[in-house]
Enzyme design. Structure first.
Site, PDB file in Angstrom:
ATOM      1  N   ASN A 122     -50.196 -68.451 -35.894  1.00 12.61           N
ATOM      2  CA  ASN A 122     -49.866 -67.078 -35.484  1.00 12.61           C
ATOM      3  C   ASN A 122     -49.496 -66.304 -36.737  1.00 12.61           C
ATOM      4  OD1 ASN A 122     -48.765 -64.740 -34.464  1.00 12.61           O
ATOM      5  ND2 ASN A 122     -46.988 -65.727 -33.503  1.00 12.61           N
ATOM      6  N   TRP A 123     -50.393 -65.394 -37.148  1.00 13.71           N
ATOM      7  CA  TRP A 123     -50.159 -64.673 -38.403  1.00 13.71           C
ATOM      8  C   TRP A 123     -49.259 -63.464 -38.215  1.00 13.71           C
ATOM      9  CZ3 TRP A 123     -55.735 -64.825 -40.987  1.00 13.71           C
ATOM     10  CH2 TRP A 123     -55.990 -66.137 -41.399  1.00 13.71           C
ATOM     11  N   LYS A 124     -48.846 -63.202 -37.005  1.00 12.70           N
ATOM     12  CA  LYS A 124     -47.915 -62.103 -36.721  1.00 12.70           C
ATOM     13  C   LYS A 124     -48.390 -60.807 -37.401  1.00 12.70           C
ATOM     14  CE  LYS A 124     -44.330 -65.513 -36.093  1.00 12.70           C
ATOM     15  NZ  LYS A 124     -42.927 -65.813 -35.979  1.00 12.70           N
ATOM     16  N   GLU A 158     -40.982 -63.254 -29.600  1.00 10.08           N
ATOM     17  CA  GLU A 158     -40.745 -61.962 -30.264  1.00 10.08           C
ATOM     18  C   GLU A 158     -41.132 -60.815 -29.337  1.00 10.08           C
ATOM     19  OE1 GLU A 158     -42.870 -62.856 -33.897  1.00 10.08           O
ATOM     20  OE2 GLU A 158     -41.301 -64.294 -34.381  1.00 10.08           O
ATOM     21  N   GLY A 207     -46.047 -70.470 -37.107  1.00 10.27           N
ATOM     22  CA  GLY A 207     -45.900 -69.105 -37.612  1.00 10.27           C
ATOM     23  C   GLY A 207     -45.979 -69.089 -39.129  1.00 10.27           C
ATOM     24  N   GLY A 208     -44.815 -69.067 -39.769  1.00 10.06           N
ATOM     25  CA  GLY A 208     -44.718 -68.909 -41.224  1.00 10.06           C
ATOM     26  C   GLY A 208     -45.654 -69.816 -42.013  1.00 10.06           C
ATOM     27  N   GLU A 240     -41.630 -73.148 -27.408  1.00  7.52           N
ATOM     28  CA  GLU A 240     -41.071 -72.680 -28.671  1.00  7.52           C
ATOM     29  C   GLU A 240     -39.604 -72.325 -28.474  1.00  7.52           C
ATOM     30  OE1 GLU A 240     -44.315 -71.113 -31.405  1.00  7.52           O
ATOM     31  OE2 GLU A 240     -43.815 -69.459 -30.099  1.00  7.52           O
ATOM     32  N   GLY A 255     -38.870 -69.504 -37.001  1.00  8.69           N
ATOM     33  CA  GLY A 255     -38.618 -68.812 -38.263  1.00  8.69           C
ATOM     34  C   GLY A 255     -37.247 -69.093 -38.860  1.00  8.69           C
ATOM     35  N   HIS A 297     -45.043 -64.438 -26.361  1.00  9.12           N
ATOM     36  CA  HIS A 297     -44.310 -64.963 -27.522  1.00  9.12           C
ATOM     37  C   HIS A 297     -42.859 -64.464 -27.466  1.00  9.12           C
ATOM     38  CE1 HIS A 297     -43.057 -65.535 -31.680  1.00  9.12           C
ATOM     39  NE2 HIS A 297     -44.007 -66.439 -31.759  1.00  9.12           N
ATOM     40  N   SER A 318     -40.768 -73.644 -36.610  1.00 12.70           N
ATOM     41  CA  SER A 318     -40.604 -74.198 -37.954  1.00 12.70           C
ATOM     42  C   SER A 318     -41.402 -75.486 -38.173  1.00 12.70           C
ATOM     43  CB  SER A 318     -39.118 -74.391 -38.280  1.00 12.70           C
ATOM     44  OG  SER A 318     -38.443 -73.148 -38.227  1.00 12.70           O
TER      45      SER A 318
HETATM   46  C1  PEP Z   1     -44.049 -68.715 -33.997  1.00 17.10           C
HETATM   47  O1  PEP Z   1     -43.897 -67.576 -34.339  1.00 17.10           O
HETATM   48  O2  PEP Z   1     -44.705 -68.978 -32.976  1.00 17.10           O
HETATM   49  C2  PEP Z   1     -43.429 -69.783 -34.804  1.00 17.10           C
HETATM   50  C3  PEP Z   1     -43.364 -70.975 -34.301  1.00 17.10           C
HETATM   51  O3  PEP Z   1     -42.951 -69.394 -36.022  1.00 17.10           O
HETATM   52  P1  PEP Z   1     -42.427 -70.379 -37.191  1.00 17.10           P
HETATM   53  O4  PEP Z   1     -43.444 -71.495 -37.316  1.00 17.10           O
HETATM   54  O5  PEP Z   1     -42.370 -69.518 -38.413  1.00 17.10           O
HETATM   55  O6  PEP Z   1     -41.094 -70.901 -36.756  1.00 17.10           O
END
Ligand code: PEP
Length: 256
Positions: free
Chosen positions: A14-16, A102, A239-240, A172, A178, A100, A218
């Protein structure tokens, strides 16, 4: 549970709200080169809307699928700022991330909206990646399972599957997104087993056995191997660590 299905792991990035269209296309090209020899794992990347067409062009003929990060439930109309499921299909998407944390936390998305989005995504032939997860306060208050139960029941209300692959669930925990805090593999496995059991009660054992449940929060090259070894963890939503092709490629290799 009866005989265990073989679920092909899915590693989804997920490149957000990162990367211009040119940057996203470059990253997709690098990733494709880096994982060309990897088999037995499905891969998806979800760039921002503005990069979808270019990324899909780069991925044509590649084994990496494209996904979007959100969708509206209507097929067209006066909905300023929204994108319809058919438009995502048209751009070349196979997947769409829905609900998600967010979107739930920052944009007030509700379980009812998640439900409408899932139904619309499936009707358009997209695979819905439905995100669920508890906050830190909910976990500390002993509400993890009741929160997830509600998110799943409401999110999937009235959703009928053509195949178990229509929906992927991404567990999640909000406190792990994050933050650098990962659920332990035991914590994640406990929740994934709970989700699978709930699905077998809401649908049937065959569907529950075949549906993929991803872990997100993470995930990094150094923790994917231990997570993926757990019986009910079928991949990761990242994500990151998905932004850098080399790092994400290591996760696609399941940390080997
Ligand atoms: C996400 O945004 O779905 C996620 C899991 O982010 P991260 O891997 O950065 O925790």
């Amino acid at each position: 549970m009866t005989a265990m299905a073989t679920r092909i792991p899915l590693i989804a990035g997920n490149w957000k709200m990162f990367k211009t269209a040119a940057e996203a296309a470059d990253a997709a090209r690098s990733l494709d080169d880096l994982i060309r020899d990897v088999s037995g794992v499905d891969v998806m990347i979800a760039p921002p809307f503005t990069a979808l067409s270019q990324v899909c062009a780069v991925l044509e003929g590649s084994r990496i699928a494209a996904g979007a990060q959100n969708v509206h439930w209507e097929s067209e109309g006066a909905f300023t700022g929204e994108i319809a499921p058919g438009m995502l299909k048209d751009a070349g998407c196979r997947y769409v991330i829905i609900g998600h944390s967010e979107r739930r936390q920052l944009f007030g998305e509700t379980d009812q909206q998640v439900n409408r989005k899932i139904q619309a995504a499936l009707a358009a032939g997209l695979t819905a990646v439905m995100c669920i997860g508890e906050t830190e306060a909910e976990r500390e208050g002993g509400q993890t399972f009741s929160v997830l139960d509600k998110q799943i029941r409401l999110g999937l209300e009235g959703v009928s599957f053509q195949t178990p692959g229509d929906v992927v669930i991404a567990y999640e925990p909000v406190w792990a997104i994050g933050t650098g805090k990962t659920a332990t593999r035991e914590q994640a496995q406990e929740v994934h087993a709970f989700i699978r059991d709930l699905l077998s009660r809401l649908y049937d054992e065959e569907l529950a056995d075949k549906l993929r449940i991803l872990y997100g929060g993470s995930v990094k090259p150094n923790n994917i191997a231990e997570l993926i070894r757990m019986p009910d963890i079928d991949g990761a939503l990242v994500g990151g660590a998905s932004l850098d092709p080399e790092t994400f490629a290591q996760i696609v290799r399941l940390g080997d």
